[in-house]
Design an enzyme around this catalytic site. Sequence first.
Site, PDB file in Angstrom:
ATOM      1  N   LYS A 198     -32.588  10.077  27.033  1.00 49.28           N
ATOM      2  CA  LYS A 198     -31.947   8.761  26.988  1.00 49.28           C
ATOM      3  C   LYS A 198     -30.507   8.866  26.490  1.00 49.28           C
ATOM      4  O   LYS A 198     -29.646   8.081  26.870  1.00 49.28           O
ATOM      5  CB  LYS A 198     -32.750   7.806  26.087  1.00 49.28           C
ATOM      6  CG  LYS A 198     -34.115   7.456  26.682  1.00 49.28           C
ATOM      7  CD  LYS A 198     -35.034   6.741  25.680  1.00 49.28           C
ATOM      8  CE  LYS A 198     -36.373   6.390  26.329  1.00 49.28           C
ATOM      9  NZ  LYS A 198     -37.370   5.897  25.370  1.00 49.28           N
ATOM     10  N   TYR A 247     -37.455   5.771  17.294  1.00 53.29           N
ATOM     11  CA  TYR A 247     -38.458   4.740  17.526  1.00 53.29           C
ATOM     12  C   TYR A 247     -38.487   3.786  16.322  1.00 53.29           C
ATOM     13  O   TYR A 247     -37.434   3.397  15.830  1.00 53.29           O
ATOM     14  CB  TYR A 247     -39.836   5.373  17.783  1.00 53.29           C
ATOM     15  CG  TYR A 247     -39.844   6.325  18.940  1.00 53.29           C
ATOM     16  CD1 TYR A 247     -39.290   5.967  20.170  1.00 53.29           C
ATOM     17  CD2 TYR A 247     -40.385   7.594  18.820  1.00 53.29           C
ATOM     18  CE1 TYR A 247     -39.287   6.843  21.245  1.00 53.29           C
ATOM     19  CE2 TYR A 247     -40.392   8.473  19.899  1.00 53.29           C
ATOM     20  CZ  TYR A 247     -39.830   8.095  21.099  1.00 53.29           C
ATOM     21  OH  TYR A 247     -39.832   8.965  22.144  1.00 53.29           O
ATOM     22  N   VAL A 288     -41.300  12.313  22.798  1.00 54.51           N
ATOM     23  CA  VAL A 288     -42.736  12.521  22.580  1.00 54.51           C
ATOM     24  C   VAL A 288     -43.194  13.920  22.999  1.00 54.51           C
ATOM     25  O   VAL A 288     -44.352  14.273  22.799  1.00 54.51           O
ATOM     26  CB  VAL A 288     -43.603  11.461  23.298  1.00 54.51           C
ATOM     27  CG1 VAL A 288     -43.402  10.093  22.678  1.00 54.51           C
ATOM     28  CG2 VAL A 288     -43.345  11.438  24.783  1.00 54.51           C
TER      29      VAL A 288
END
Lengths: 325, 325, 325, 325
Positions: free
Chosen positions: B86, B261, B279
């Site tokens: 990202k 997160y 993850v």
Amino acid sequence: MYHHAGFFCRTIMHCEVTQMKLTNEILSEILDEVRPLLGQGQVADYIPALAQVQADKLGIAVLTNEGELFQAGDAEDGFSIQSISKVLNLTLSMGIYTPDEIWSRVRKEPSGQAFNSMIQLEVEHGIPRNPFINAGAIVVADMLQTRLSAPRQRLLEFVWALSGDTHIVYDKVVARSEMKHSDRNAAIAYLMRSFGNFENHVLPVLENYFHGCALKMSCVQLAKTFSYLANQGVSVLNHKSVITAVQAKQMNALLATCGLYDEAGEFAYRVGMPGKSGVGGGIVAIVPGEMTIAVWSPELNSSGNSLAGSKALELLSGRIGRSIF
Amino acid sequence: MYHHAGFFCRTIMHCEVTQMKLTNEILSEILDEVRPLLGQGQVADYIPALAQVQADKLGIAVLTNEGELFQAGDAEDGFSIQSISKVLNLTLSMGIYTPDEIWSRVRKEPSGQAFNSMIQLEVEHGIPRNPFINAGAIVVADMLQTRLSAPRQRLLEFVWALSGDTHIVYDKVVARSEMKHSDRNAAIAYLMRSFGNFENHVLPVLENYFHGCALKMSCVQLAKTFSYLANQGVSVLNHKSVITAVQAKQMNALLATCGLYDEAGEFAYRVGMPGKSGVGGGIVAIVPGEMTIAVWSPELNSSGNSLAGSKALELLSGRIGRSIF
Amino acid sequence: MYHHAGFFCRTIMHCEVTQMKLTNEILSEILDEVRPLLGQGQVADYIPALAQVQADKLGIAVLTNEGELFQAGDAEDGFSIQSISKVLNLTLSMGIYTPDEIWSRVRKEPSGQAFNSMIQLEVEHGIPRNPFINAGAIVVADMLQTRLSAPRQRLLEFVWALSGDTHIVYDKVVARSEMKHSDRNAAIAYLMRSFGNFENHVLPVLENYFHGCALKMSCVQLAKTFSYLANQGVSVLNHKSVITAVQAKQMNALLATCGLYDEAGEFAYRVGMPGKSGVGGGIVAIVPGEMTIAVWSPELNSSGNSLAGSKALELLSGRIGRSIF
Amino acid sequence: MYHHAGFFCRTIMHCEVTQMKLTNEILSEILDEVRPLLGQGQVADYIPALAQVQADKLGIAVLTNEGELFQAGDAEDGFSIQSISKVLNLTLSMGIYTPDEIWSRVRKEPSGQAFNSMIQLEVEHGIPRNPFINAGAIVVADMLQTRLSAPRQRLLEFVWALSGDTHIVYDKVVARSEMKHSDRNAAIAYLMRSFGNFENHVLPVLENYFHGCALKMSCVQLAKTFSYLANQGVSVLNHKSVITAVQAKQMNALLATCGLYDEAGEFAYRVGMPGKSGVGGGIVAIVPGEMTIAVWSPELNSSGNSLAGSKALELLSGRIGRSIF
């Protein structure tokens, strides 16, 4: 020579390129630059006592870790520090509770919500997201109530010692006005109590909490008071250790992620300093290892942070080339 | 001499007290210290391809801004970088969109929610909280789709250039597996489209987005790739400017408040570095002005961040006395 | 003759096909049929006083509009009526407030939420969804407090008159126990006060509210008390008008959509009668124009409604061919 | 004779007091009475095809269980039935699925939310609250897709049979317009798929679902089509059994608690009939055992229900003294 050591000492090169020595003139220029914003925000009006402040006030003060003080504008006018007091209460609690005791009752995460939302508190079973939203600050106040015999007096003496100024008082009119409009905070406290995360009677805790909010302090007093956060836990003023260096670092981390209501990300992006705002229009910001800044302008943006104040900090950050990033 | 100027150059004094020169041995010691955590987390299993990873892998790499590389453990094993991609997509978008264009479609605030929650997205009318939750990253992928003719190839070439390694590939098995389990992300994209915040067909955008997630890279490759964030926007490897110094600072601010997160606050408190986790068990962390760190251990804690990886970063931060606070 | 007119008089044909005359034996059979459910639910334990009830109690009573009384099982044992009292308070408020006054402070819609959730209340600015969730019932209690000089005594006299039994009392142990565990309800009241939807001091209102919940009544007493709802507003017992026929119809509509916590739809689907349940295990159900039913079994299902009680009503509805649909 | 038995046959007495024989004139009077409301609501404009309807249309039709048809105003003009089609789809599914199969995939509770909210759907793990909100209706459409070879044709033939009119068609312009603005419904479908509660490809299911919404029918056709709900499952028109008497009763229960978006409580309070509305401005209402009513006026209130239509039903309910309560 440490600045040869390579990856450790970024500041050397850094200094040569972008930094500028701080002066009162620089601060004055910054205030002039943000002054056109006055009139574009909204003075907090949820309690009458706050709504009566003179809206075009504007001040700034900087205390370096070396003890130099710079200031401009209304830097010596007292105002209601409001949520900035949450940092003082948390600091006090760090001295009388273990980290586990504290962080089992309040978390360390940004809320992603308005500062007084009860939704998250219900979903997360009465454990507030962080100590700088109302729910978290009220839990901290409850903790102080449990272990201090006179928490209100203790907080005042703490501020006197840190600021070196025993003229600082609680604004009784503000405190009383807060108490008259305390229904939502009472709801928050009772909800936490229903989840077992509140130990004392609700009203006395709120009374103490609101007195903290009603502390009347100036930018100069605030910069002095919070200098321990920039100086590894040691007050720049009196050289006494307030909290440990590790705790100071942790507090700055909390401020960086949770200190600006639901605008922490934007503030980090634009200003790049740990900070704490209050709806009285004050913001305290920290450059760890270097300086403590306090700015004040009563008009708020839609997130409840001082409009001109946060802009002034953004300009200051750019002008002197200091941020944590 | 600027380092006499007092408040600007905290690093000097700082260095004398707490810092320690980084070595491969220090990194090895840190990995040994966190190894007992292996077995206490959970490998991501929401797609079968990820669940098959060897759970006890553990690696770390550090690239200083001077170009020194340190590493330990499985630092050269490739793994699925997942959400770390990202940051790459956002970096690419910064080169082809103005800040206003980007930040009108995605905000900069922590979400206070699970990384893939749709609730906030609905309440906030299809504008994601930040570019590091799924919704925000999918908006960024949509922006790339609009202006790049071959976004998937472009991303790969971008990574090749930054890492200096053209052997990096998309793991097709992972990409396909992601696509097979893409319903929730499709729901997110369609919801944003219903609010007018999505421009292209949903499936091709998701395909590209998942390919980014399926990049297979090692800690060493990651440390090299992200060195521009520690080095004012300039790649340490090839000395080319990737983004401006201001953009690098802004990206670090975003990472510090939104990169982990719903655990950004905890990470700031314990580690004190901007970072981004995936993850797949990887975490990239930045010490601005000094170094880029990549760590990998596939088992995750309950927030979806590498359990041993984040502990290793905490230890490293303490050992070398470096954090942003 | 209107019952020849066709579409008006469905009951004629209906009767000939499916209905069966009610008897005490039918009620006994139904209780026997549901008795195996005892042991499969959970007695309410949020306050100690309720948790001590004998779990295998089971009773039912039916009062027809003609005044015939049928009963079976523990139909004369008193139990804590809990939320069933919300209907009594609302009935009282209908006599002293206009519809506009009432329905501007509380709405008429199912909540789609747990009975004591605060989330909806915050989102909807302190206006509760309906008078049968806690928030709504507390608003109604606040309204009674405003206009009645002794609301607690008034409620008791009201119940005495309706049931024809002046032995009914408040269970002081239950009332005190409720008050000791009232934090969540206090939170609800303070939240409504913060939105301007609460007029009196919180604690006295809660005291009165909890006393209503602590009324100790039997199935027989309940069937008599609520007979006005089946009989166009007129008590079957004393033939006095309690509310107008239109109000009775409206109350039944409210009960049908909001009377069974978050299970109103399931109850309508299975039983097909307006009804109100309490966590003491009682349920009152109405067949408008025909009869009033009260059933009691302390064990609750996961929605907080009497497990055996609602099954008994389902069987009764099927056996005698009566529902509103 | 059962109608002597007392509590069973409320209708007898009832008839003598309040009822009035229905005539076309009564219906005309009612339309005249609500006509002043025209201009005070909003025609649905979320798809262009709907926004073009003539806003001042007003019609009503009533079919008694004896087969008498009454009508007034634009009762024979076709309009887009929209969500009313959800009842048809559910009826179809009742014929090919067991209750357990249906009610494990969709619940029976009011949502307490806007008709297309995704929040509840996420919190409740992809199981929609009831079959009359979009999510629930899309699940039902998915079920039809799984077991019917040509669900769209099947639905049309079903409507032809029930209405006795094979001229009824899908309005292709509306169906296409719906499909163009289907992003939110696609999001809903994908979200349910991510929870395992969706079996087919999303787009074909949505195509069929939207075709149902795009059925163009008149009040007269609707009253005929839904007569089985008033008549124990048997069509008044062709005397064929559509569903069982129990299923008809259950459907009416669902309509009473969930049929009017987030206004089911208000509708029950004012009208007191099970009903289903559509954003095309139509409402179908049932007096079980007696009659089926369809009303149409395109302008909606803030809850998405026909403003004049629901008022007309309220007046009709009062005038003829019929409601379920």
